[in-house]
Design a protein around this motif. Structure first.
Motif, mmCIF file in Angstrom:
data_model
loop_
_atom_site.group_PDB
_atom_site.id
_atom_site.type_symbol
_atom_site.label_atom_id
_atom_site.label_comp_id
_atom_site.label_asym_id
_atom_site.label_seq_id
_atom_site.Cartn_x
_atom_site.Cartn_y
_atom_site.Cartn_z
ATOM 1 N N VAL A 1 -3.567 8.608 12.725
ATOM 2 C CA VAL A 1 -3.012 8.395 11.386
ATOM 3 C C VAL A 1 -1.490 8.490 11.399
ATOM 4 O O VAL A 1 -0.799 7.596 10.909
ATOM 5 C CB VAL A 1 -3.594 9.411 10.372
ATOM 6 C CG1 VAL A 1 -2.806 9.392 9.076
ATOM 7 C CG2 VAL A 1 -5.043 9.103 10.094
ATOM 8 N N VAL B 1 2.021 5.178 10.897
ATOM 9 C CA VAL B 1 3.153 5.003 9.986
ATOM 10 C C VAL B 1 4.229 4.097 10.606
ATOM 11 O O VAL B 1 4.831 3.273 9.912
ATOM 12 C CB VAL B 1 3.747 6.381 9.603
ATOM 13 C CG1 VAL B 1 5.058 6.240 8.853
ATOM 14 C CG2 VAL B 1 2.735 7.161 8.764
ATOM 15 N N LEU C 1 3.383 0.328 10.508
ATOM 16 C CA LEU C 1 3.339 -0.077 9.097
ATOM 17 C C LEU C 1 4.762 -0.267 8.567
ATOM 18 O O LEU C 1 5.047 -1.199 7.821
ATOM 19 C CB LEU C 1 2.604 0.991 8.276
ATOM 20 C CG LEU C 1 2.351 0.666 6.810
ATOM 21 C CD1 LEU C 1 1.465 -0.550 6.658
ATOM 22 C CD2 LEU C 1 1.721 1.856 6.095
ATOM 23 N N THR D 1 -1.309 -7.850 1.430
ATOM 24 C CA THR D 1 -1.786 -6.512 1.076
ATOM 25 C C THR D 1 -2.218 -6.463 -0.387
ATOM 26 O O THR D 1 -3.294 -5.967 -0.717
ATOM 27 C CB THR D 1 -0.666 -5.472 1.283
ATOM 28 O OG1 THR D 1 -0.255 -5.511 2.649
ATOM 29 C CG2 THR D 1 -1.147 -4.067 0.960
ATOM 30 N N TRP E 1 -7.431 -2.143 -0.158
ATOM 31 C CA TRP E 1 -6.378 -1.481 0.624
ATOM 32 C C TRP E 1 -6.241 -0.015 0.197
ATOM 33 O O TRP E 1 -6.154 0.884 1.025
ATOM 34 C CB TRP E 1 -5.067 -2.237 0.422
ATOM 35 C CG TRP E 1 -3.919 -1.823 1.286
ATOM 36 C CD1 TRP E 1 -2.746 -1.277 0.862
ATOM 37 C CD2 TRP E 1 -3.806 -1.948 2.701
ATOM 38 N NE1 TRP E 1 -1.922 -1.048 1.943
ATOM 39 C CE2 TRP E 1 -2.543 -1.453 3.076
ATOM 40 C CE3 TRP E 1 -4.660 -2.434 3.704
ATOM 41 C CZ2 TRP E 1 -2.101 -1.420 4.403
ATOM 42 C CZ3 TRP E 1 -4.227 -2.400 5.022
ATOM 43 C CH2 TRP E 1 -2.959 -1.894 5.361
ATOM 44 N N LEU E 2 -6.251 0.222 -1.114
ATOM 45 C CA LEU E 2 -6.159 1.610 -1.590
ATOM 46 C C LEU E 2 -7.434 2.394 -1.275
ATOM 47 O O LEU E 2 -7.387 3.609 -1.090
ATOM 48 C CB LEU E 2 -5.878 1.640 -3.093
ATOM 49 C CG LEU E 2 -4.498 1.148 -3.513
ATOM 50 C CD1 LEU E 2 -4.308 1.276 -5.015
ATOM 51 C CD2 LEU E 2 -3.388 1.913 -2.794
ATOM 52 N N LEU F 1 -7.647 4.906 1.630
ATOM 53 C CA LEU F 1 -7.264 6.318 1.492
ATOM 54 C C LEU F 1 -8.495 7.185 1.281
ATOM 55 O O LEU F 1 -8.713 8.174 1.986
ATOM 56 C CB LEU F 1 -6.308 6.506 0.317
ATOM 57 C CG LEU F 1 -5.102 5.564 0.266
ATOM 58 C CD1 LEU F 1 -4.338 5.766 -1.022
ATOM 59 C CD2 LEU F 1 -4.214 5.813 1.472
ATOM 60 N N ILE G 1 -10.196 9.787 4.029
ATOM 61 C CA ILE G 1 -10.266 11.222 3.717
ATOM 62 C C ILE G 1 -11.713 11.699 3.871
ATOM 63 O O ILE G 1 -11.986 12.707 4.519
ATOM 64 C CB ILE G 1 -9.731 11.512 2.296
ATOM 65 C CG1 ILE G 1 -8.211 11.337 2.253
ATOM 66 C CG2 ILE G 1 -10.095 12.936 1.873
ATOM 67 C CD1 ILE G 1 -7.603 11.440 0.864
ATOM 68 N N THR H 1 -2.819 11.071 1.691
ATOM 69 C CA THR H 1 -2.123 10.831 0.428
ATOM 70 C C THR H 1 -0.645 10.525 0.669
ATOM 71 O O THR H 1 -0.027 9.808 -0.118
ATOM 72 C CB THR H 1 -2.240 12.031 -0.543
ATOM 73 O OG1 THR H 1 -1.894 13.223 0.170
ATOM 74 C CG2 THR H 1 -3.640 12.152 -1.113
ATOM 75 N N VAL I 1 0.519 8.716 3.263
ATOM 76 C CA VAL I 1 0.459 7.278 3.512
ATOM 77 C C VAL I 1 0.096 6.576 2.205
ATOM 78 O O VAL I 1 0.551 5.470 1.922
ATOM 79 C CB VAL I 1 -0.598 6.970 4.602
ATOM 80 C CG1 VAL I 1 -0.701 5.477 4.832
ATOM 81 C CG2 VAL I 1 -0.260 7.673 5.900
ATOM 82 N N GLY I 2 -0.691 7.280 1.387
ATOM 83 C CA GLY I 2 -1.178 6.703 0.133
ATOM 84 C C GLY I 2 -0.080 6.373 -0.858
ATOM 85 O O GLY I 2 -0.171 5.390 -1.584
ATOM 86 N N TRP J 1 2.774 5.369 -0.105
ATOM 87 C CA TRP J 1 3.314 4.126 0.422
ATOM 88 C C TRP J 1 2.367 2.956 0.122
ATOM 89 O O TRP J 1 2.780 1.887 -0.344
ATOM 90 C CB TRP J 1 3.500 4.322 1.919
ATOM 91 C CG TRP J 1 4.316 3.292 2.585
ATOM 92 C CD1 TRP J 1 4.824 2.161 2.033
ATOM 93 C CD2 TRP J 1 4.721 3.316 3.942
ATOM 94 N NE1 TRP J 1 5.521 1.474 2.977
ATOM 95 C CE2 TRP J 1 5.467 2.154 4.151
ATOM 96 C CE3 TRP J 1 4.515 4.192 4.994
ATOM 97 C CZ2 TRP J 1 6.008 1.846 5.394
ATOM 98 C CZ3 TRP J 1 5.053 3.894 6.219
ATOM 99 C CH2 TRP J 1 5.799 2.733 6.417
ATOM 100 N N PHE J 2 1.076 3.159 0.397
ATOM 101 C CA PHE J 2 0.078 2.111 0.125
ATOM 102 C C PHE J 2 0.131 1.708 -1.349
ATOM 103 O O PHE J 2 0.152 0.528 -1.683
ATOM 104 C CB PHE J 2 -1.336 2.636 0.435
ATOM 105 C CG PHE J 2 -1.794 2.413 1.854
ATOM 106 C CD1 PHE J 2 -0.938 2.585 2.920
ATOM 107 C CD2 PHE J 2 -3.099 2.047 2.114
ATOM 108 C CE1 PHE J 2 -1.374 2.402 4.223
ATOM 109 C CE2 PHE J 2 -3.556 1.850 3.411
ATOM 110 C CZ PHE J 2 -2.692 2.031 4.469
#
Lengths: 342, 446
Positions: free
Chosen positions: A80, A84, A87, A102, A109-110, A113, A117, B76, B78-79, B81-82
């Motif tokens: 993970v 970054v 990206l 995107t 895409w969201l 997350l 998790i 979160t 990264v979130g 940013w997403f």
């Protein structure tokens, strides 16, 4: 109807020479993806071995599975954070394409997350309850399989995004993530290529990890098994990968495929080299899986790194080839020395 | 509208970003930065006083820090940013280009932090004796420093959005990074992180740790950190407030949605409770009431939420002060859009020219391009819902109000576009809000 909606680039200049950023995107992406490969395959390996152990009623497989789950949960954290970097690079170099692709699958895409998790928390439950839930194997496996299922699904979201950015002329007719899975070419071929690479990499990981460990420690029985079976998995999956690689090659636009098949010297050389190195790696892995010598593991590691590097390079050149016509028509706000001096 | 758009029509686009960001700030400040500092201090104290129970507790905390930060914390982060990429692409696109190298540095520190945290947790039992333990504590200190560094870098970016300072003229990286609110906001945040960690952890310690002597030891450590952090937060907070632009300062109370006396009373009470709590912890560590620890935890998380909402809101109408408005439009383009039209320059608009037949559809494109980042047609937040805010308005009311609304409502960016686009926007809004066109001219023609 919109032919291809490519916006003018952000007015602020790209903060470094594009050539430098292209080198960085290849390197940072490879660092990221290798840990993603480890995470996916070690999770799958843990689930597979644990299931096998239950069926065979053999504790040895359970021990091997436990080791795999332990490694998977560490690598997922590194995967993970390493993500970054690439990206950041792709956002800065390909703003006009990557942002649109995107947003077109924005909700999916969201969802990455939430999905990750949940998957990562399940992985922790899976790892930390290994001994406590020895007599609740069904419940324990549920967490492993759940994490694995999510980790198998998430790459599709990433693949749709990076494929869709190559096809601006198809954006207007795309309708969300699930539609896009079948709207754009290449997606399933890429997915197959990626998943096979993941599994092979996981096998290779154990082979290398225990080859190193063996230099200082005497390996236990489970560890020897993981090392040899790792090499075996690496070998067989890579053999299948040779076929999958060609399926992917034939999913490209003909004019781009031809670049790899003789029209472009660099790309053709890279492709031939990658196949040659893969064959060498297969031979080394085959030998290692047949007899527990492992003498040539450093050579295998070097070959593996070469293949990885060439694959990453070719992958980048592929994107450049696809975007070339658009890049010419929609120039980027490039870095200038004037910006540099400020 | 340089990019396609997305519509969380009920929840609201802004709320998506806010939700992810608040969770992230609670974890990054409270767990990654604050708790790590407390945890390493606990380990150090355990080593000095040879307290095995305290050492074991610190290890347990390390495990939870590992689990929470590498799942919810990292994702979160990264979130944010997403979600900004999906909802405010122009803004994040600009920030990435301005702060690219800061983000590269942040990335490297971030990797370092995670690797150190993994090492820290997994070497706990192995590095237990004598010099190995000393080495482990040093590792912890380096880890705490790395986690603070991530804050030291990202705060430069966050602070620049409110006070870009000289950058607006020079477009130079260091002018943006070392901006007028950088130091005060960094100082404020780092001590806030410690206080948040004390608030979060002490509740769980009070609840889960049954050994009173052990609890006393832990609260001793917390009390010390609290005694440093609370005055520091107060002083640095004042400095921070003093350094933000006056227009932004005037919007603080407004942005919380509370009447001024409620705002002052609530925040005053929360601060007083925190002082009482810390004194209690220092003076009577054995008898900290659990109900008080619960209240402090709840109000601390609420304060973080409030702080983030305020910080994001008082920048309005800008998202990058004096440069880009909250809807992603650049201030410098205002004249151009007013003269040539907004839709003409909106790459992703489905309607680029207004005709008699497409007025409402074109208006929707203007709405998507200029309003949707903050507003909904009829979402759950009544302040953001235009059905609620413009209930009963006719198109004529809208067309006379919208061109000047930024003067009356200081949080609103100015409308950018031609008169036809303004009329189209009103036609769309009226159709959504009133269910029909309400332009006198149009209606009388029908």
């Amino acid at each position: 109807m919109i032919v291809a909606s490519i916006s003018p680039d952000n007015v602020l200049p790209i903060p470094a020479p594009i050539g430098l950023l292209e080198v960085l995107i290849v390197i940072t992406f490879l660092l990221h993806i290798i840990f993603v490969n480890f995470t996916i395959s070690l999770t799958a390996g843990a689930v597979g071995l644990e299931t096998f152990g239950i069926i065979k009623k053999n504790r040895k497989y359970d021990n091997m599975a436990k080791i795999a789950s332990y490694h998977a949960s560490i690598h997922k954290s590194i995967a993970v954070v390493l993500g970054v970097g690439p990206l950041l690079m792709i956002s800065v170099i390909y703003t006009q394409y990557f942002y649109s692709s995107t947003i077109l699958i924005g909700k999916a895409w969201l969802s990455v997350l939430i999905l990750l998790i949940v998957a990562f928390l399940m992985l922790y439950v899976y790892k930390f309850t290994w001994e406590r839930w020895q007599h609740k194997k069904g419940l324990h496996l549920f967490f492993g399989i759940g994490a694995m299922a999510i980790l198998f699904f998430v790459p599709l979201i990433f693949i749709v995004n990076v494929v869709s950015m190559l096809y601006p002329e198809q954006w207007a007719t795309a309708n969300g993530f699930f539609h896009s899975l079948f709207h754009y070419p290449q997606i399933w071929q890429r997915y197959l290529h990626f998943m096979l690479a993941s599994i092979a990499t996981g096998g290779f990981y154990f082979f290398i990890f225990y080859s190193f460990k063996k230099r200082k420690h005497v390996l236990q029985e489970d560890e020897v098994s993981l090392k040899r079976n790792g090499a075996k998995v690496g070998f067989w999956v890579t053999v299948v990968q040779l076929v999958a690689g060609f399926l992917l090659l034939f999913s490209f636009k003909p004019e781009i495929r031809m670049l790899y098949m003789g029209e472009d010297l660099l790309l053709t050389t890279l492709l031939i080299l990658s196949i040659m190195f893969t064959l060498i790696l297969c031979a080394l892995l085959y030998k290692a899986s047949e007899q527990d010598s492992g003498k040539s593991f450093l050579l295998a590691l070097a070959t593996f790194v070469m293949i990885l590097g060439i694959m990453g390079w070719m992958r980048h050149e592929l994107r450049e080839s696809y975007l070339q016509p658009y890049l010419e028509d929609n120039p980027r706000t490039e870095h200038t020395t004037q910006n540099n001096n400020k | 509208m340089n990019f396609p758009s997305i519509d969380f029509s009920w929840f609201g686009n802004g709320s998506v970003i806010a939700l992810i960001a608040i969770i992230h700030v609670v974890i990054s400040h409270g767990v990654a930065i604050g708790t790590i500092a407390l945890m390493v201090t606990m380990e150090y104290r355990a080593h000095r006083t040879k307290n095995l129970a305290l050492d074991a507790l610190a290890k347990k905390i390390a495990k939870w820090v590992l689990i929470i930060t590498t799942t919810m914390g990292a994702m979160t982060g990264v979130g944010i940013w997403f979600s900004t990429t999906v909802i405010q692409p122009d803004s994040i696109g600009a920030l990435l280009r301005i702060f690219f190298w800061a983000w590269v540095a942040e990335w490297i520190v971030f990797i370092t932090e995670v690797v150190l945290l993994i090492l820290y947790y997994y070497t706990w039992d192995k590095w237990q004796d004598g010099r190995a333990k000393a080495r482990h504590i040093k590792l912890g200190i380096v880890l705490a420093f790395a986690s603070w560094m991530t804050m030291a870098i990202i705060t430069g970016v966050l602070a620049a959005k409110l006070t870009p300072g000289l950058w607006v003229e020079t477009h130079a990286f260091w002018n943006a990074f070392i901006n007028p609110t950088y130091l005060p906001s960094l100082g404020f945040r780092m001590f806030l992180a410690i206080l948040l960690a004390i608030a979060l952890l002490s509740f769980f310690i009070r609840w889960r740790v049954k050994d009173v002597a052990l609890r006393q030891e832990v609260f001793h450590v917390f009390g010390l950190w609290g005694a440093i952090s609370l005055p520091a937060v107060f002083v640095l907070g004042l400095w921070y407030l003093w350094s933000i632009p006056t227009d932004a300062y005037d919007m603080i109370v407004w942005s919380t949605g509370m009447p001024e006396n409620v705002f002052k009373t609530l925040n005053g009470i929360a601060f007083a409770i925190l002082i009482i709590y810390l004194i209690w912890m220092i003076v009577k560590p054995k008898a900290v009431p659990w109900i008080l620890s619960l209240i402090v935890m709840g109000s601390s998380v609420a304060f973080i939420g409030e702080f983030e909402v305020v910080r994001e809101s008082i920048r309005k109408p800008f998202i990058i002060y004096d440069y880009m408005y909250a809807n992603g439009l650049l201030e410098e383009n205002r004249e151009k859009y007013d003269e040539e039209g907004f839709l003409k320059h909106a790459t992703w608009a489905k309607e680029r020219e207004i005709t008699e037949d497409n007025v409402v559809d074109a208006g929707r494109e203007v709405f998507i391009g200029q309003c949707i980042t903050c507003h909904t047609v009829d979402g759950w937040r009544s302040k953001r819902s235009l059905t609620n805010r413009m209930d009963g308005w006719t198109e004529d009311d809208m067309t006379s109000f919208i061109p000047t609304m930024h003067n009356v409502r200081v949080a609103m960016p100015p409308f950018m576009g031609t008169d036809e686009e303004l009329e189209a926007l009103a036609a769309y809004l009226s159709t959504e809000i009133n269910g029909k066109r309400t332009n006198k001219k149009e209606v009388s023609q029908q």
